[in-house]
Write an enzyme that holds these catalytic residues in place. Structure first.
Site, PDB file in Angstrom:
ATOM      1  N   VAL A  63       0.834  -1.205   0.000  1.00  0.00           N
ATOM      2  CA  VAL A  63       0.000   0.000   0.000  1.00  0.00           C
ATOM      3  C   VAL A  63       0.867   1.253   0.000  1.00  0.00           C
ATOM      4  CG1 VAL A  63      -1.779   1.294   1.253  1.00  0.00           C
ATOM      5  CG2 VAL A  63      -1.942  -1.193   1.083  1.00  0.00           C
ATOM      6  N   CYS A  64       1.945   1.251   0.763  1.00  0.00           N
ATOM      7  CA  CYS A  64       2.821   2.430   0.825  1.00  0.00           C
ATOM      8  C   CYS A  64       3.505   2.679  -0.519  1.00  0.00           C
ATOM      9  CB  CYS A  64       3.852   2.283   1.932  1.00  0.00           C
ATOM     10  SG  CYS A  64       3.112   2.263   3.575  1.00  0.00           S
TER      11      CYS A  64
END
Length: 152
Positions: free
Chosen positions: A45-46
């Protein structure tokens, strides 16, 4: 105490992914800024979030805004992350969590993960948007809309 909309961003310093000194006063209060806190380099996600900011970076720049990513990862981790994904914006290392604490960024998932919060700051250094969501891609949409509203 957590910063809120209408608060002025306090001064802070850090090291960048290139091991340069960063002083918030060089940007905050000078131009519109998007400051986003994220949990960890090289996680799914990052990485998606950082790449979305990368892909929209020119839109932010065209509006006179600067993007700043902050996590507790080391300078070396940031350097590798920025190089691997061709990130054109500054990444700050907050390994001692002083900046996170200064902003009052909450932890996510019952305190198990560092928070994912985006702040949009006007050219005078005041917060106009705080967006707190574990969903990384939503941050870019909200931030870009807030920046457009500031300059229109």
């Amino acid at each position: 105490m957590a910063l809120k909309i209408g608060d002025r961003v306090p001064d802070f310093t850090s090291k960048t992914s290139t091991n340069s000194n960063f002083d918030s006063r060089d940007i905050i209060g000078q131009k519109v800024a998007v400051i986003y806190f994220y949990p960890k380099d090289n996680t799914a996600v990052c990485t998606a979030q950082a790449c979305s900011f990368r892909d929209q970076y020119q839109d932010f720049k065209d509006l006179g805004a600067e993007v700043i990513g902050i996590s507790a990862d080391s300078i070396a981790s940031h350097e590798e992350f920025a190089a691997r994904h061709a990130l054109p914006f500054v990444l700050l290392s907050d390994s001692d969590k002083k900046i996170k604490t200064l902003f009052g960024v909450p932890s996510a998932l019952f305190g198990l993960l560092p928070g994912r919060v985006t702040y949009v700051v006007d050219k005078n250094g005041y917060i106009v948007l705080i967006f707190n969501s574990v969903l990384g891609n939503n941050h870019i949409v909200k931030a870009l809309k807030a920046v457009k509203n500031l300059v229109s």
